[in-house]
Write a protein that holds these residues in place. Structure first.
Motif, short mmCIF file in Angstrom:
data_model
loop_
_atom_site.label_atom_id
_atom_site.label_comp_id
_atom_site.label_asym_id
_atom_site.label_seq_id
_atom_site.Cartn_x
_atom_site.Cartn_y
_atom_site.Cartn_z
N GLU A 129 1.02 -1.38 0.10
CA GLU A 129 -0.15 -0.19 0.32
C GLU A 129 0.81 0.82 0.16
N SER A 130 1.74 1.18 0.93
CA SER A 130 2.55 2.21 1.32
C SER A 130 3.44 2.70 -0.29
N VAL A 131 4.52 1.65 -0.87
CA VAL A 131 5.41 1.63 -2.17
C VAL A 131 3.75 2.43 -2.95
N LYS A 132 2.46 1.43 -3.61
CA LYS A 132 1.78 1.81 -4.25
C LYS A 132 1.55 3.16 -4.37
N SER A 161 4.87 -1.65 -7.53
CA SER A 161 4.47 -2.35 -6.14
C SER A 161 4.34 -3.68 -6.09
N VAL A 162 3.05 -4.42 -6.55
CA VAL A 162 3.30 -5.98 -6.81
C VAL A 162 3.79 -6.41 -7.79
N SER A 163 3.95 -5.52 -8.97
CA SER A 163 4.07 -6.28 -10.85
C SER A 163 4.48 -4.65 -11.24
N TRP A 164 4.96 -5.00 -12.41
CA TRP A 164 4.98 -3.06 -12.73
C TRP A 164 4.45 -3.20 -14.11
N ARG A 165 2.68 -3.57 -14.09
CA ARG A 165 1.95 -3.21 -14.07
C ARG A 165 0.92 -1.90 -13.62
N ASP A 166 1.69 -2.24 -11.62
CA ASP A 166 1.25 -0.31 -11.16
C ASP A 166 1.54 0.84 -12.08
#
Length: 243
Positions: A129-132, A161-166
């Motif tokens: 959540e923080s990185v996104k 955050s979770v993947s490059w698609r973010d």
């Protein structure tokens, strides 16, 4: 004469007991001092190695935890020095303060470990959540966040955050046609693992290392407490025998 001989034998017995306890306690107190020094060095290393992105992307909580780790290590080392003074000078008051500190430290250590493992399960979710949030709303807007994100991607070899698609949900992605073209046309040129995942992996390893160190230190503290109490008792008995 017999009474004097009995008092002398009692004093010799307590003196021998005192010297044996002191020798073992010095060894364990040395371990406590080394543990404190190691914790202090670990805290400084974590502060220096991650200060470029940890505090910016995750808030001050992780940064503060590393600072507290450093401070606790220094405090442990300082009280270990106090313990050495009390041991060598046979000062009951200093030894009592030293023992009280060890008991408090043991209780705090157990509490912190318990709390750490309770919150470890939600660590990756909070990091995601923080990185996104930083990627979506602050990249290319806040210079500190921009440098932190770039450094994070470079050092951990990750993306998003979770993947490059973010990145597809970020304002930077939609406002930068070159970035849009690059990610859609050449996904093999970027890292596919999310940065929150890599950060969580590193923090889990750190937690495991800290937990193992805490277990070893708890054993050392417990034995040091028993030995310090024994030495205090022996010193008091020796004073009574001398009187």
């Amino acid at each position: 004469m017999a009474k004097y001989q009995g008092i002398r034998n009692e004093k010799q017995r307590y003196c021998c007991s005192k010297e044996c306890i002191k020798a073992v306690l010095i060894f364990f107190n040395l371990l406590v001092a080394l543990c404190g020094l190691a914790v202090c060095i670990l805290g400084v290393w974590l502060l220096l190695s991650r200060r470029n992105y940890i505090s910016v992307l995750t808030g001050e909580m992780f940064f503060l935890s590393h600072f507290l780790l450093t401070a606790c290590g220094g405090l442990i080392f300082a009280f270990a020095v106090l313990g050495f003074v009390g041991i060598f000078l046979n000062r009951i008051r200093l030894l009592s303060v030293y023992t009280g500190f060890l008991v408090a430290l043991l209780i705090v250590e157990c509490a912190v470990c318990a709390i750490g493992f309770v919150f470890a399960g939600s660590l990756q979710t909070r990091l995601q959540e923080s990185v996104k949030e930083s990627l979506l709303n602050r990249y290319r807007i806040d210079p500190d966040v921009t440098r932190a994100v770039d450094r994070l991607h470079s050092e951990l070899k990750c993306c998003g955050s979770v993947s490059w698609r973010d990145w597809r949900e970020s304002a930077y992605y939609w406002n930068n046609s070159r970035a849009t073209t690059t990610e859609e046309s050449h996904p093999s040129n970027i890292f596919h693992q999310g940065c929150a995942v890599r950060m969580a992996q590193q923090l889990y390893l750190n937690l495991l290392a800290v937990a193992l160190c805490a277990l070893g230190m708890a054993i050392v503290l417990l034995l040091s407490i028993v030995l310090a109490c024994s030495l205090i008792h022996t010193l008091r008995e020796l004073r009574l025998a001398t009187k």
